[in-house]
Write a protein that holds these residues in place. Structure first.
Motif, PDB file in Angstrom:
ATOM      1  N   PRO A  20      -4.760 -27.395 -20.391  1.00 22.83           N
ATOM      2  CA  PRO A  20      -5.065 -28.814 -20.610  1.00 22.83           C
ATOM      3  C   PRO A  20      -5.590 -29.460 -19.327  1.00 22.83           C
ATOM      4  O   PRO A  20      -5.246 -29.029 -18.227  1.00 22.83           O
ATOM      5  CB  PRO A  20      -3.720 -29.425 -20.996  1.00 22.83           C
ATOM      6  N   LEU A  21      -6.379 -30.492 -19.477  1.00 20.25           N
ATOM      7  CA  LEU A  21      -6.897 -31.217 -18.315  1.00 20.25           C
ATOM      8  C   LEU A  21      -5.748 -31.692 -17.437  1.00 20.25           C
ATOM      9  O   LEU A  21      -4.776 -32.268 -17.931  1.00 20.25           O
ATOM     10  CB  LEU A  21      -7.699 -32.435 -18.769  1.00 20.25           C
ATOM     11  N   GLY A  22      -5.893 -31.448 -16.157  1.00 17.60           N
ATOM     12  CA  GLY A  22      -4.893 -31.940 -15.215  1.00 17.60           C
ATOM     13  C   GLY A  22      -3.639 -31.089 -15.140  1.00 17.60           C
ATOM     14  O   GLY A  22      -2.685 -31.450 -14.480  1.00 17.60           O
ATOM     15  N   GLU A  23      -3.625 -29.943 -15.833  1.00 18.80           N
ATOM     16  CA  GLU A  23      -2.427 -29.103 -15.779  1.00 18.80           C
ATOM     17  C   GLU A  23      -2.785 -27.682 -15.359  1.00 18.80           C
ATOM     18  O   GLU A  23      -3.948 -27.362 -15.101  1.00 18.80           O
ATOM     19  CB  GLU A  23      -1.719 -29.080 -17.146  1.00 18.80           C
ATOM     20  N   ARG A  40      -9.086 -32.806 -13.551  1.00 18.57           N
ATOM     21  CA  ARG A  40      -9.569 -33.831 -14.489  1.00 18.57           C
ATOM     22  C   ARG A  40     -11.084 -33.970 -14.476  1.00 18.57           C
ATOM     23  O   ARG A  40     -11.644 -34.545 -15.381  1.00 18.57           O
ATOM     24  CB  ARG A  40      -8.909 -35.174 -14.181  1.00 18.57           C
ATOM     25  N   GLY A  61       3.379 -27.043 -11.602  1.00 15.79           N
ATOM     26  CA  GLY A  61       3.283 -28.095 -10.597  1.00 15.79           C
ATOM     27  C   GLY A  61       2.473 -29.291 -11.068  1.00 15.79           C
ATOM     28  O   GLY A  61       1.804 -29.249 -12.100  1.00 15.79           O
ATOM     29  N   THR A  62       2.534 -30.362 -10.278  1.00 11.39           N
ATOM     30  CA  THR A  62       1.722 -31.544 -10.544  1.00 11.39           C
ATOM     31  C   THR A  62       0.487 -31.452  -9.649  1.00 11.39           C
ATOM     32  O   THR A  62       0.615 -31.107  -8.473  1.00 11.39           O
ATOM     33  CB  THR A  62       2.510 -32.819 -10.186  1.00 11.39           C
ATOM     34  N   ILE A  63      -0.708 -31.775 -10.189  1.00  6.13           N
ATOM     35  CA  ILE A  63      -1.913 -31.635  -9.368  1.00  6.13           C
ATOM     36  C   ILE A  63      -2.714 -32.932  -9.290  1.00  6.13           C
ATOM     37  O   ILE A  63      -2.528 -33.851 -10.089  1.00  6.13           O
ATOM     38  CB  ILE A  63      -2.861 -30.533  -9.914  1.00  6.13           C
ATOM     39  N   ASP A  64      -3.583 -32.991  -8.277  1.00  6.91           N
ATOM     40  CA  ASP A  64      -4.665 -33.971  -8.283  1.00  6.91           C
ATOM     41  C   ASP A  64      -5.957 -33.192  -7.999  1.00  6.91           C
ATOM     42  O   ASP A  64      -6.016 -32.000  -8.313  1.00  6.91           O
ATOM     43  CB  ASP A  64      -4.395 -35.127  -7.305  1.00  6.91           C
ATOM     44  N   ARG A  65      -6.954 -33.803  -7.371  1.00  7.98           N
ATOM     45  CA  ARG A  65      -8.196 -33.048  -7.171  1.00  7.98           C
ATOM     46  C   ARG A  65      -8.066 -32.054  -6.013  1.00  7.98           C
ATOM     47  O   ARG A  65      -8.863 -31.144  -5.882  1.00  7.98           O
ATOM     48  CB  ARG A  65      -9.366 -33.993  -6.861  1.00  7.98           C
ATOM     49  N   GLN A  67      -4.699 -30.894  -4.479  1.00 10.23           N
ATOM     50  CA  GLN A  67      -3.488 -30.122  -4.209  1.00 10.23           C
ATOM     51  C   GLN A  67      -2.621 -29.946  -5.437  1.00 10.23           C
ATOM     52  O   GLN A  67      -2.751 -30.659  -6.423  1.00 10.23           O
ATOM     53  CB  GLN A  67      -2.671 -30.849  -3.133  1.00 10.23           C
ATOM     54  N   ILE A  69       1.572 -29.515  -6.305  1.00  9.18           N
ATOM     55  CA  ILE A  69       2.904 -29.676  -5.726  1.00  9.18           C
ATOM     56  C   ILE A  69       3.878 -28.837  -6.540  1.00  9.18           C
ATOM     57  O   ILE A  69       3.997 -28.999  -7.752  1.00  9.18           O
ATOM     58  CB  ILE A  69       3.307 -31.151  -5.733  1.00  9.18           C
ATOM     59  N   ALA A  76       3.475 -28.579  -0.973  1.00  7.42           N
ATOM     60  CA  ALA A  76       2.136 -28.848  -1.499  1.00  7.42           C
ATOM     61  C   ALA A  76       1.163 -27.783  -0.990  1.00  7.42           C
ATOM     62  O   ALA A  76       1.290 -27.308   0.139  1.00  7.42           O
ATOM     63  CB  ALA A  76       1.678 -30.240  -1.057  1.00  7.42           C
TER      64      ALA A  76
ATOM     65  N   GLU B 546      -7.297 -39.558  -7.466  1.00  3.10           N
ATOM     66  CA  GLU B 546      -5.993 -39.239  -8.035  1.00  3.10           C
ATOM     67  C   GLU B 546      -5.042 -38.842  -6.917  1.00  3.10           C
ATOM     68  O   GLU B 546      -5.474 -38.290  -5.902  1.00  3.10           O
ATOM     69  CB  GLU B 546      -6.107 -37.964  -8.876  1.00  3.10           C
ATOM     70  N   ASP B 547      -3.759 -39.018  -7.122  1.00  4.23           N
ATOM     71  CA  ASP B 547      -2.791 -38.558  -6.137  1.00  4.23           C
ATOM     72  C   ASP B 547      -1.593 -37.970  -6.871  1.00  4.23           C
ATOM     73  O   ASP B 547      -0.891 -38.672  -7.593  1.00  4.23           O
ATOM     74  CB  ASP B 547      -2.359 -39.727  -5.243  1.00  4.23           C
ATOM     75  N   ALA B 548      -1.394 -36.685  -6.656  1.00  4.76           N
ATOM     76  CA  ALA B 548      -0.337 -35.985  -7.392  1.00  4.76           C
ATOM     77  C   ALA B 548       1.032 -36.640  -7.177  1.00  4.76           C
ATOM     78  O   ALA B 548       1.834 -36.746  -8.095  1.00  4.76           O
ATOM     79  CB  ALA B 548      -0.292 -34.516  -6.966  1.00  4.76           C
ATOM     80  N   LYS B 551       1.694 -39.743  -9.484  1.00  6.00           N
ATOM     81  CA  LYS B 551       1.522 -39.718 -10.933  1.00  6.00           C
ATOM     82  C   LYS B 551       2.789 -40.085 -11.694  1.00  6.00           C
ATOM     83  O   LYS B 551       2.780 -40.911 -12.607  1.00  6.00           O
ATOM     84  CB  LYS B 551       1.063 -38.312 -11.357  1.00  6.00           C
ATOM     85  N   ASP B 571      -0.552 -34.762 -18.099  1.00  6.19           N
ATOM     86  CA  ASP B 571      -0.598 -34.216 -16.738  1.00  6.19           C
ATOM     87  C   ASP B 571      -0.010 -35.187 -15.720  1.00  6.19           C
ATOM     88  O   ASP B 571       0.247 -34.825 -14.590  1.00  6.19           O
ATOM     89  CB  ASP B 571      -2.039 -33.876 -16.353  1.00  6.19           C
ATOM     90  N   ARG B 578       7.361 -33.078 -19.178  1.00  4.75           N
ATOM     91  CA  ARG B 578       6.400 -32.456 -20.085  1.00  4.75           C
ATOM     92  C   ARG B 578       7.114 -31.598 -21.112  1.00  4.75           C
ATOM     93  O   ARG B 578       6.650 -31.432 -22.221  1.00  4.75           O
ATOM     94  CB  ARG B 578       5.433 -31.551 -19.316  1.00  4.75           C
ATOM     95  N   PRO B 824      -1.966 -27.588 -25.421  1.00  6.52           N
ATOM     96  CA  PRO B 824      -1.992 -26.139 -25.598  1.00  6.52           C
ATOM     97  C   PRO B 824      -1.038 -25.489 -24.609  1.00  6.52           C
ATOM     98  O   PRO B 824      -1.011 -25.856 -23.435  1.00  6.52           O
ATOM     99  CB  PRO B 824      -3.442 -25.765 -25.266  1.00  6.52           C
TER     100      PRO B 824
END
Ligand code: SRM
Ligand SMILES: Cc1cc2nc3c(=O)[nH]c(=O)nc-3n(C[C@H](O)[C@H](O)[C@H](O)COP(=O)(O)OP(=O)(O)OC[C@H]3O[C@@H](n4cnc5c(N)ncnc54)[C@H](O)[C@@H]3O)c2cc1C
Ligand code: SF4
Ligand code: FES
Lengths: 111, 842
Positions: A20-23, A40, A61-65, A67, A69, A76, B546-548, B551, B571, B578, B824
């Motif tokens: 999925p986007l962003g994951e 994204r 983990g959680t991401i941005d453009r 990194q 985490i 990170a 964006e900043d992880a 979020k 996300d 999640r 998914p």
């Protein structure tokens, strides 16, 4: 890792929309555990799936453009180079792309 | 006098030049003094002059030994205290033999022999071997085999600390005895208390910290230490450690034996001088050095740190070694051959949370003309004593109130002039003394004694662009030791920035990636009609980035503001949110079904038992929140586990409303005056799952015996005589302990629910991200909360109630996602990777 000199093998991991986007989602490629992320902006990145700190699941983990985490203790890592920005050991980075059929393609040799 | 002026630039390839003309510098001891001396040498161009080799007995880089007290108490992690990680040595071309002991020095051949069989030649040698714990003679300290008896510990190294923690964590271990009631002993005792052990301190002196303070201060200190649950026995000695092959107790000289499973010996230190003695160097109490830190009568051997004796003094603190390292480096490199070390004035601070103790210089007056100012308020644990000679401060002991410590330490160190009204030394009287002090301080004045940071270092950092207090602290490490200098650090940064101190900008942001505080952020979100986390980044983050790290906080805020109007992007959630479960250390998850008010039924128990059996659940545990936790569930099993349970989520994983703990209440208990169980269940049913800046844990007790521990909950309710209910807010009994403040006493359970909801909504709208109520309530003040929530002084009560109602109405049990995953692979494993799609090699 592939033998030096030989061109790294490419692997088709299947449709990109498994991620999925962003994951991130994890795959086993040639015996290696790889986390593939879909940013994204639609581009993809791939890093080793196991956190060098204490074995955390990087794909969760959680991401941005830039990194990702790690969910366990928040180390990170740069999504492109795998280098840690928080002082952990680096993660192996892989070349990954999306082909004409919208499939994920990974080069197993790493960057 | 004390600084690493400029950090040396890494010199890749430095080692390649090791066969060149540079002289060979060998350093024995890779602790705080050894590594600091090398830093100072590098800062003076030492890398050009020397190829550097270091020996360190401990298998690590250099770490901040003084922080071990915080590591033991759990305030710091051992990974965070490294000053020079292994990469630092490599980057600077230093050959480090970590985990290797230097065994012998041949000062004629100029060789060092080490435990790995290596012989290392030197041109210049530095000895920095530090000290070790002193184990005073007593019976039973050693096993017949000659090793220290299992359960007996010294407290010196990272390994000691890890072993102590491991031993203290052991299930059956209940009680520890600490031998020695000085700084180190008290810090060890407080650290062990944090593991839940009972602790007694046995001290041979007449009062605690007898090396630093007089008996009056000691008596006040004793009370503060006892409040922490630490037993204190003074004026007695431990004569024996009991137990055949492990510790079972200690015998005291003139008191009954104490049963215990561990003994920590903190009865002083002894310099590590064996190497020097064997090598024929002059050793009295420690290695004798001159004002250049050169070993007496040696041309090429220097020594630094706790292993040296200078002008008859042996120090056991870090501040002197910073000063020594500077002088040593000036001589070794020839940067300043007139530099001289003339001794240090030392001040100490106890690093035990909740017990403020600082002491310096004389304990009391010695001459007839000395002035002695004393203030004592034992009931509050406050004691202050200051000794003044010729208008200079020559000694101080301060307990229970550290506000003036920074100023007094400077006054003592630098011999600053004192205010005429002596009272101003002890209390803030609004005199300008302190500000003047900062401007007048010498550039070289040491601001942070723990990490050896001078006024000049801080000023350089500020001019280099770190114009915020936090930034300058990060850049220099100032304030990161015992913390007593933080006020002074702030003043120096303000002075250096000439009033242009940047309020540490990020400190007020709600989330780090968006430069707005909570109120402004909420206003922008409303004004622009933003409904998703990506929309917020796009509109409000610098460059739309964006900043992880931001979020999760934004997702929570938007959900709170918009309820069902929120556009949920998966996300933006933390993994727990999640998959609606708490991630475990091995990547599996825990499942805690809702069990309202801690009340369960035969059916629930049976279903939980069946699930546990079917999925081979590794651990079934009753939680502190009165429900049942199933731990170690693989991610891919979560949906089926929820389906089989058929119970709603208990939200044990979220920044959200969690539980309501209840007691049995009036239907069964012979004291109950209110139906606490029912009210608890009603509250939990109403507020289940609502997001908040940090978790919310509630309790309802049926009478003031308070069996559900309502006084230490985010919201705690207590039934009192006459059908009335007290509502407490801002209580805590976790990492912080705080008794909640009484918000109101009301007449009915309905009113309890209204005020509880209103308080929680106000908290949701005004608290910072991750700010628990125990911090929020004291920050805004209980009077203010009473006015807004109970008396509706701002006329917003109806609005708060409506907003809360909207959140309540939008509740959906997250475990209903089991039937229909939202993304998914939502429940696909991430580790361990056995059932992943396996991609064949082509
Ligand atoms: C399961 C449980 C321990 C138990 O076996 O009893 C537990 C387990 C965890 N607690 Fe807790 N806490 C549990 C009750 C408590 C309590 C007692 C209570 O709720 O009455 C406290 C003290 C009160 C409080 O909330 O402060 C407590 C204070 C903490 C804290 C410290 C919070 C603080 O600000 O002081 C953390 C850390 C944090 O949240 O950042 C924490 C964090 C955790 C985490 C979530 C660790 C983490 O960050 O992932 C643990 C998750 C294990 C898991 O996967 O299940 N847990 N934790 C308890 C669950 C209760 C429940 O049924 O929901
Ligand atoms: C728990 C604790 C809390 C403390 N708190 C404070 C405080 O709040 N404030 C304060 O000022 N001070 C405090 N101290 C004291 C402070 O840590 C010491 O003053 C400081 O570490 C001394 O530095 P050093 O380099 O001389 O010795 P060390 O830091 O002990 O370094 C010596 C190193 O040399 C190694 N070594 C020894 N012999 C050999 C050999 N033959 N070959 C190779 N390596 C060898 C040792 O293994 C060690 O790593 C505390 C100490 C402890 C243990
Ligand atoms: S359950 Fe709570 S107290 Fe226990 S280890 Fe985890 S976070 Fe710490
Ligand atoms: S396991 Fe990844 S940060 Fe600890």
């Amino acid at each position: 890792m592939s033998a030096s000199g030989a061109a790294p093998a490419s692997h088709v991991l299947g449709p990109v929309d498994q991620v999925p986007l962003g994951e991130g989602r994890a795959f086993v490629v040639d015996g290696q555990q790889v986390a593939v992320f879909r940013l994204r902006d639609g581009t993809v990145r791939a890093l080793a799936a196991v956190c060098p700190h204490r074995g955390g699941p990087i794909a969760d983990g959680t991401i941005d453009r830039q990194q990702v985490i790690c969910p366990l203790h928040q180390h990170a890592f740069d999504l492109t180079s795998g280098c840690s920005t928080t002082g952990a050991e680096p993660l192996q980075a892989y070349r990954v792309s999306v082909d004409g059929e919208q499939n994920l393609v990974l080069e197993a040799g790493g960057v | 006098m004390t600084s690493v002026a400029e950090r040396a630039q890494p010199r890749p390839g430095g080692r390649a030049r090791s066969r060149d003309s540079r002289r060979r510098l060998v350093v024995i001891g890779n602790g705080m003094a050894g590594a600091r001396a090398v830093e100072e040498i590098l800062a003076r161009g030492g890398a050009e002059q020397f190829s550097i080799t270091m020996f360190g007995d401990e298998p690590y880089g250099n770490y901040n030994r003084i922080m071990l007290s915080h590591v033991l108490s759990g305030e710091e992690s051992d990974a965070d205290i490294f000053l020079n990680p292994l990469s630092w040595y490599e980057d600077n071309g230093i050959t480090l033999h970590a985990g290797v002991r230097a065994d012998r020095i041949d000062r004629f051949a100029k060789h060092v022999f080490s435990s790995d069989g290596r012989v290392t030649p030197y041109d210049t040698l530095i000895i920095a071997t530090g000290s070790r714990p002193h184990l005073p003679p007593m019976d039973g300290l050693y096993t017949p085999g000659g090793s220290v008896k299992p359960g007996v510990f010294g407290f010196r190294t990272i390994d000691d600390t890890r072993k102590m923690a491991e031993h203290a964590r052991h299930d059956h271990h209940r009680h520890a005895v600490v031998i020695g009631g000085g700084l180190l002993g008290l810090e060890a005792a407080a650290g062990l208390r944090s593991f839940g052990l009972g602790v007694d301190v046995v001290h041979s002196g007449g009062h605690l910290m007898s090396a630093q303070m007089g008996p009056d201060g000691g008596a006040v200190l004793r009370r503060s230490v006892e409040v922490l649950g630490i037993g204190v026995l003074t004026g007695t000695r431990t004569t024996a450690v009991l137990g055949r092959d492990r510790v079972t107790g200690v015998s005291l000289r003139d008191r009954p034996d104490i049963d215990c499973d561990m003994v920590v010996v903190a009865a002083g230190i002894r310099p590590n001088v064996d190497l020097a003695v064997l090598g024929g160097l002059p050793v009295e109490r420690a290695i004798v050095v001159d004002d250049r830190l050169r070993v007496q009568d040696e041309d090429d051997i220097y020594a630094v740190g706790e292993c040296v004796q200078h002008r008859g003094e042996v120090y056991g603190l870090v501040a002197p070694l910073w000063e020594q390292a500077v002088v040593l480096a000036n001589h070794v490199t020839g940067a300043d051959t007139s530099a001289a070390y003339l001794g240090s004035r030392t001040a100490t601070k106890l690093k035990v949370a909740g017990v403020e103790v600082a002491s310096m210089g004389l304990q009391g007056p010695e001459l007839d003309t000395d002035e002695h100012i004393v203030f004592s308020e034992p009931s509050r644990g406050v004691f202050k004593s200051i000794v003044v000679r010729d208008n200079k401060m020559v000694g101080a002991t301060l307990l229970g109130d550290s506000r003036k410590v920074a100023f007094l330490t400077q006054a003592y160190d630098r011999g600053l002039p004192l205010p005429e009204e002596r009272l101003g030394l002890m209390f803030d009287l609004g005199t300008p003394g302190e500000d003047v002090g900062v401007a007048e301080l010498d550039d070289d004045a040491q601001v942070c004694n723990c990490n050896g940071v001078s006024k000049k270092d801080l000023a350089t950092a500020v001019r280099g662009g770190c114009a915020s207090v936090a930034g300058a602290m990060d850049a220099t490490r100032a304030g990161k030791g015992c913390g007593s200098c933080k006020l002074l650090v702030k003043q120096v940064v303000e002075w250096a920035a000439d009033g242009a101190v940047e309020e540490d900008p990020a400190a007020s942001y709600y989330v780090p990636g968006i430069p707005l505080d909570k109120a402004a952020l909420m206003a922008e979100i409303r004004k622009r009609g933003l409904r998703s986390v990506s929309a917020v980044f796009h509109a409000l983050a610098p460059g739309g980035a964006e900043d992880a790290k931001s979020k999760m906080g934004l997702a929570s805020l938007l959900k709170m503001m918009l309820a069902d109007q929120y556009v949920d992007e998966r996300d933006a959630r933390f993994i727990n949110d999640r998959v609606h479960a708490n991630i475990q250390r091995d990547g599996t998850f825990s499942v805690v079904p809702q069990m309202k008010g801690g009340v369960t039924s035969v059916q629930q128990l049976r279903r939980i038992a069946d699930v546990a059996e079917k999925y081979n659940v590794p651990l079934i545990k009753l939680t502190g929140g009165q429900r049942i936790d199933l731990l170690g569930i693989p991610k891919e099993d979560l949906p089926q586990v929820w389906a089989d349970l058929g119970m709603p989520s208990g939200y044990a994983y979220g920044k959200s409303f969690r539980t309501v703990k209840t007691c049995v209440g009036k239907d069964f208990c012979r004291y109950g005056t209110g139906d606490s169980t029912r009210l608890g269940i009603e509250i939990e049913s109403r507020f289940q799952g609502i997001e908040s800046p940090a978790k919310l844990k509630l309790a309802v007790s049926g009478c003031p015996r308070n069996c559900a521990e309502s006084l230490v909950k985010d919201v705690g309710v207590v039934a009192v005589e006459g059908g009335r209910w007290e509502i407490y807010v801002g209580g805590a009994a976790g990492a912080h302990i705080r008794k909640g403040d009484l918000l109101a006493t009301v007449d009915s359970p309905e009113e309890v629910q209204v005020l509880t909801g209103r308080f929680m909504q106000y908290y949701r709208e005004h608290a910072n991200w991750l700010e628990r109520t125990y911090a929020f309530v004291p920050r805004v003040g209980i009077e203010h909360l009473r006015a807004v929530i109970v008396e509706d002084a701002e006329g917003i009560a109806a609005q708060l109630d409506a907003a809360m109602q909207a959140s309540v109405d939008s509740y959906v049990d997250p475990w209903s996602e089991r039937a229909d995953p939202l993304t998914p692979g939502q429940f696909r494993t991430s580790l361990p990777l056995t059932v992943l799609p396996q991609v064949p090699v082509r």
